[in-house]
Each structure stands twice: as structure tokens, then as C-alpha cells.
Motif scaffolding. Structure first.
Motif, PDB file in Angstrom:
ATOM      1  N   SER A  62     -76.397 -33.520  29.151  1.00  0.00           N
ATOM      2  CA  SER A  62     -76.280 -35.157  29.746  1.00  0.00           C
ATOM      3  C   SER A  62     -75.563 -36.185  28.770  1.00  0.00           C
ATOM      4  CB  SER A  62     -77.828 -35.527  29.949  1.00  0.00           C
ATOM      5  OG  SER A  62     -78.476 -34.725  30.994  1.00  0.00           O
ATOM      6  N   LYS A 110     -73.049 -35.511  26.788  1.00  0.00           N
ATOM      7  CA  LYS A 110     -71.760 -34.999  27.029  1.00  0.00           C
ATOM      8  C   LYS A 110     -70.930 -35.559  28.095  1.00  0.00           C
ATOM      9  CE  LYS A 110     -67.879 -33.025  25.274  1.00  0.00           C
ATOM     10  NZ  LYS A 110     -67.329 -33.305  24.215  1.00  0.00           N
ATOM     11  N   PHE A 111     -71.629 -35.115  29.166  1.00  0.00           N
ATOM     12  CA  PHE A 111     -71.193 -35.433  30.734  1.00  0.00           C
ATOM     13  C   PHE A 111     -70.899 -37.099  31.191  1.00  0.00           C
ATOM     14  CE2 PHE A 111     -72.470 -31.035  32.235  1.00  0.00           C
ATOM     15  CZ  PHE A 111     -71.246 -30.436  31.835  1.00  0.00           C
ATOM     16  N   SER A 112     -72.022 -37.594  30.395  1.00  0.00           N
ATOM     17  CA  SER A 112     -72.106 -39.288  30.738  1.00  0.00           C
ATOM     18  C   SER A 112     -70.868 -39.890  30.159  1.00  0.00           C
ATOM     19  CB  SER A 112     -73.379 -39.586  29.847  1.00  0.00           C
ATOM     20  OG  SER A 112     -74.711 -39.241  30.484  1.00  0.00           O
ATOM     21  N   TYR A 113     -70.166 -39.379  29.178  1.00  0.00           N
ATOM     22  CA  TYR A 113     -68.907 -40.190  28.663  1.00  0.00           C
ATOM     23  C   TYR A 113     -68.062 -40.316  29.666  1.00  0.00           C
ATOM     24  CZ  TYR A 113     -70.817 -40.358  24.083  1.00  0.00           C
ATOM     25  OH  TYR A 113     -71.672 -40.880  22.794  1.00  0.00           O
ATOM     26  N   GLU A 114     -67.897 -38.834  30.532  1.00  0.00           N
ATOM     27  CA  GLU A 114     -66.839 -38.886  31.573  1.00  0.00           C
ATOM     28  C   GLU A 114     -67.305 -39.157  33.056  1.00  0.00           C
ATOM     29  OE1 GLU A 114     -65.191 -35.033  32.362  1.00  0.00           O
ATOM     30  OE2 GLU A 114     -66.587 -34.127  30.776  1.00  0.00           O
ATOM     31  N   MET A 115     -68.477 -38.951  33.341  1.00  0.00           N
ATOM     32  CA  MET A 115     -69.087 -39.119  34.740  1.00  0.00           C
ATOM     33  C   MET A 115     -69.958 -40.420  35.065  1.00  0.00           C
ATOM     34  SD  MET A 115     -70.120 -35.370  35.381  1.00  0.00           S
ATOM     35  CE  MET A 115     -69.464 -33.699  35.100  1.00  0.00           C
ATOM     36  N   MET A 153     -73.726 -42.496  33.431  1.00  0.00           N
ATOM     37  CA  MET A 153     -74.898 -42.015  32.934  1.00  0.00           C
ATOM     38  C   MET A 153     -75.945 -41.327  33.954  1.00  0.00           C
ATOM     39  SD  MET A 153     -77.922 -44.184  31.330  1.00  0.00           S
ATOM     40  CE  MET A 153     -77.268 -44.475  29.820  1.00  0.00           C
ATOM     41  N   GLY A 191     -74.064 -38.028  34.892  1.00  0.00           N
ATOM     42  CA  GLY A 191     -74.067 -37.328  33.616  1.00  0.00           C
ATOM     43  C   GLY A 191     -75.344 -36.543  33.318  1.00  0.00           C
ATOM     44  N   ASN A 226     -75.860 -34.109  36.220  1.00  0.00           N
ATOM     45  CA  ASN A 226     -75.088 -32.696  35.784  1.00  0.00           C
ATOM     46  C   ASN A 226     -75.737 -31.988  34.920  1.00  0.00           C
ATOM     47  OD1 ASN A 226     -72.155 -32.261  37.461  1.00  0.00           O
ATOM     48  ND2 ASN A 226     -72.787 -34.331  37.621  1.00  0.00           N
ATOM     49  N   GLY A 227     -75.974 -32.985  33.579  1.00  0.00           N
ATOM     50  CA  GLY A 227     -76.722 -32.013  32.592  1.00  0.00           C
ATOM     51  C   GLY A 227     -77.899 -31.203  33.092  1.00  0.00           C
ATOM     52  N   TYR A 234     -63.244 -27.139  30.857  1.00  0.00           N
ATOM     53  CA  TYR A 234     -64.083 -27.211  29.415  1.00  0.00           C
ATOM     54  C   TYR A 234     -64.002 -26.060  28.647  1.00  0.00           C
ATOM     55  CZ  TYR A 234     -66.352 -31.097  31.972  1.00  0.00           C
ATOM     56  OH  TYR A 234     -66.581 -32.080  32.565  1.00  0.00           O
TER      57      TYR A 234
END
Length: 448
Positions: free
Chosen positions: A146, A148-153, A155, A158, A161-162, A190
Motif C-alpha cells: 500500500s 509503495k502503490f500510494s506513491y503512484e496511485m 492513497m 494504493g 491495490n495493496g 514492476y
């Protein structure tokens, strides 16, 4: 009295019936307009295929999960993955424990078979540990992914998806939501991301080694000598399969799909692509672009699969080891199967041989059927698809969406057999029990 006896189901029959009902319920929900982004009904066969793939933690898809299904549909898929990964008996026990209901001897027997435990004693405690361990591992994975994904998607996306990818990875399901970037791309985006690769691989391996091994590690920590024989075989076989396979894959693909990437990405991709066939279904390289040798290696890993009492499919690592030991004992002209200073019980070779024979027979019949039904499909792609389905892997060379209704039904049957076990399905269908008290005369035949 007769009615009670009629519904006194054995565990194989209960397992087949339980998973069948879950798949049907999932298919009905996924076929509803609320489950699709365009708000329209989808063909029931496609909804059934998706539900079976999720419940049987396979990952083969006829629609890209992100671009076709709404959030509701994706949550239904996630729920099916979780139930299918843990098994409905463990989920049912979770609710019984939450409601403080008594768990009887019959239910404990079903639990014992559900988690492949050797002993019925302590099976409820083991189930509690499985539930705690599952949600703990999925939770840790979800938090890391979460962030990691929050930086591109963002919060919200992210975190969502997490959680989704953590559960999918731990349950060895292979479903992903990366269609937001490119349809059917899995985790290829990735391939050079160390953190995401390591987290996903860790979850796959932990989910695939089995609940009994978890309990051994929990009780004895790093004291390997105190582990049960089952745990020793699983851990050593898993380690050797990963190490040997990653070396083979690296050298097979270094001048192919890994040719134009850096050394770190080569290492990560090689490691990821030998872990995911047992039996997660994610991929960080294009499967269709792999060399023929790598596809063959992948199919071998799909056949072996994970370990008994886990979220993974395949014939299982212990079955594979028993078959190897039988060859070794034959060469040594020994009647016993010995490993780690222990002798395996007599019936284990018969059970192992039956599992492998049924597994390969069902796979071969499915290949013949699909080849006859859709002769336009390449045989190599059909073979890969069949082993992916019966091994509950979910990797594909791209022909899943090209299958017609009959071929889809065959793949659904394969996924179902792969999750429950082909032997268990046959036992559930068969009502025959051997009650003959006399044995037939012995006569020798020539073998080999």
C-alpha cells in the motif's frame, strides 16, 4: 434414520459440494450488471469461469480484472480468492469460533482433512493459528504494498491495490489490478522493482509451503532437527527447486527476454519466474516470449506445484519427493523409502502414484479434447494452458480469451480438480468401498 444416513457426507463429497456452491454463488454475483464497469450483464459462462478461477485460486481470466469489473465485482473476486485460498472449512470454523459455537468430533475430522493434518488432536488450535497467520502475513504484505502503490496511485487506490495484491499473492491466486496501465500485463511494470518483487515472492512462498509447516516453524523456531518429517521435506524441496530452477531459467533467457535488461532485473525476473509457477500465476516478463526451454521448465514447476495443506496446487512437493525416492529405492534394490533417517509408511507410494497418474491422465484427456474442439489453437499453447489450469497457476500464453464455451468448461473442470485434488473428486463421485474379505491369488507380471 435413512434420510440422516443419506446426507452423512464424507469430507471429499462435502469439499466438492462446498466449492461448487461457492463457485455458483460467485458466478451469479459476477454476472450481475453491478459487477461490470459498463453496467451490463456478462455471459454466464464467463462469470462462471472467473468465479471458478478465483475460488480455485488459479488466475486464468477471460476479462482483464481492472478494466472490466467494477469495484463491487473486484471485491467479489477478492472474497472468492480468500475463501478458496483458506478453504471453506477453515472459513466456516472461523465463524463458529466467532459465534462461540462448539466444534464437534465430526467437524474436527473435516478440519483435519482440510488442512492435511496427521493428527485430529489440536486441529482447532492449528486452525486458529492458520487464521491468525494468514491475516498477519496478508496484513504485513498489504501495508508494504500500500505504501509503495500510494506513491503512484494515490492513497485510496494504493491501499486498495495493496490489500488486493497481498491477498492474491498469499493465496497463490495470480489476479491483479494492473489493467489500469495495460490490460493483462500482470506485474511486468514492476520487473525491476526490488521491494514489490520481494514482497510478492515472499507471500507466494509462505502461502505455498503449507499450514503444517507454519505450525512447525512456530513451535520449534529455527531448530530444524525438531521439525516433522513433512516439514523437512517441504522446506528442503522448496529451497532446491527454487535454487536449481533460477539458475536454469537465467541461462535459458539471458539471450532472450533478459537480454536487454540490467543484472538486477535479470536476477529478480529469474527468481520471480521460477517462484510464481508454484502456483501463483503472476509474471514480470511476457510469458508468450519465453524460449521453449523456459516454457517447459515452467510447466514442470506447475506440475510439481506447492505443498500439501497450502493455498497452492500441483501434485505437491511431497508427492514429487516420494516418486523420486521410489526410483532411488528401486535402483538400490531396497523395499523401503528412507529420508532424513526415517522410513515412510507403505501406503504413501500407492497414494503418490495414484495422484500422479490421475493428474497426468486428466491433463492429457483435456489436451485431446481442446485440440479436437479448437484445432486452430497451437498445441504448445494448449499444453501450457491445461497444466496452468490443473495446477491452479493462472499463467497463460494468451489463448484464454480465445477459448470457446466447451473449452472454457473443460478448463473450469481442470481448475476445480486442481484445487480440490483429482483424487478427492473421484473419491467424492465414487460410492464404492471395498468390503471383500478375501484376497485374489498372486501372480507375477513383467514391468519395464
Amino acid at each position: 434414520m435413512q434420510l440422516k444416513k443419506k446426507f452423512n457426507l464424507s469430507y471429499p463429497k462435502l469439499s466438492v459440494l462446498g466449492f461448487f456452491l461457492i463457485i455458483i454463488i460467485g458466478a451469479i454475483l459476477l454476472s450481475l450488471p453491478i459487477s461490470s464497469r459498463d453496467g451490463e450483464f456478462i455471459p454466464f459462462i464467463n462469470a462462471l469461469f472467473t468465479s471458478a478461477s478465483a475460488t480455485c485460486v488459479t488466475g486464468l481470466v477471460v476479462y482483464d480484472t481492472y478494466s472490466h469489473f467494477s469495484v463491487f465485482g473486484q471485491i467479489v473476486i477478492l472474497a472468492l480468492i480468500q475463501v478458496g485460498g483458506l478453504g471453506f472449512m477453515i472459513i466456516a470454523t472461523m465463524f463458529l469460533l466467532a459465534l462461540r459455537k462448539k466444534i464437534g468430533i465430526k467437524e474436527r475430522g473435516f478440519l483435519k482433512e482440510s488442512v492435511n493434518s496427521v493428527h485430529i488432536g489440536g486441529v482447532v488450535r492449528l486452525t486458529k493459528h492458520i487464521l491468525i497467520g494468514t491475516f498477519l502475513m496478508e496484513g504485513i504484505g498489504a501495508i508494504i504494498l500500500s505504501i509503495k502503490f500510494s506513491y503512484e496511485m494515490g492513497m485510496a487506490a494504493g491501499i486498495y491495490n495493496g490489500v488486493f495484491h497481498s491477498v492474491s499473492a498469499f493465496c497463490n491466486a495470480g489476479f491483479d489490478l494492473m489493467g489500469r496501465y495495460s490490460k493483462y500485463s500482470s506485474l511486468t511494470r514492476y520487473s525491476n522493482d526490488t521491494l514489490i518483487n520481494l514482497v510478492i515472492m515472499f507471500l507466494i512462498v509462505i502461502g505455498g509451503i503449507g499450514f503444517i509447516v507454519w505450525e512447525d516453524i512456530y513451535k520449534h523456531k529455527y531448530k530444524f532437527k525438531k521439525y516433522q518429517l513433512h516439514s523437512k521435506i517441504v522446506l528442503c524441496t522448496t529451497f532446491l527447486l527454487i535454487v536449481c530452477s533460477v539458475i536454469i531459467f537465467y541461462f535459458m533467457e539471458m539471450n532472450n527476454v533478459l537480454e536487454d535488461v540490467g543484472i538486477k532485473e535479470r536476477a529478480l525476473s529469474s527468481l520471480f519466474q521460477v517462484i510464481t509457477p508454484r502456483t501463483a500465476g503472476f509474471n514480470t516478463v511476457d510469458i508468450a516470449s519465453l524460449s521453449e526451454g523456459s516454457k517447459l521448465l515452467t510447466m514442470i514447476l506447475m506440475i510439481i506445484g506447492g505443498s500439501s495443506g497450502s493455498t497452492a496446487g500441483g501434485i505437491k512437493t511431497t508427492t514429487f519427493v516420494v516418486s523420486i525416492l521410489s526410483v532411488v529405492s528401486l535402483i538400490r534394490q531396497s523395499e523401503d523409502l528412507n529420508i532424513f533417517g526415517r522410513r515412510l509408511e507403505r501406503g504413501v507410494l500407492k497414494q503418490s502414484s495414484s495422484i500422479i497418474t490421475i493428474y497426468l491422465s486428466v491433463a492429457l484427456l483435456a489436451m485431446l479434447f481442446i485440440s479436437f474442439n479448437q484445432p486452430e489453437l497451437d498445441l504448445r499453447d494448449i499444453v501450457f494452458e491445461v497444466f496452468s489450469a490443473i495446477g491452479t497457476v493462472g499463467m497463460s500464453t494468451g489463448i484464454t480469451s480465445s477459448l470457446d464455451i466447451a473449452s472454457k468448461m473443460m478448463i473450469i473442470v481442470l481448475m476445480f480438480c486442481g484445487r480440490i485434488g483429482s483424487l478427492a473428486v473421484i473419491m467424492a463421485i465414487s460410492n464404492h468401498t471395498n468390503t471383500v474379505l478375501t484376497k485374489s491369488p498372486v501372480e507375477k507380471i513383467t514391468i519395464g
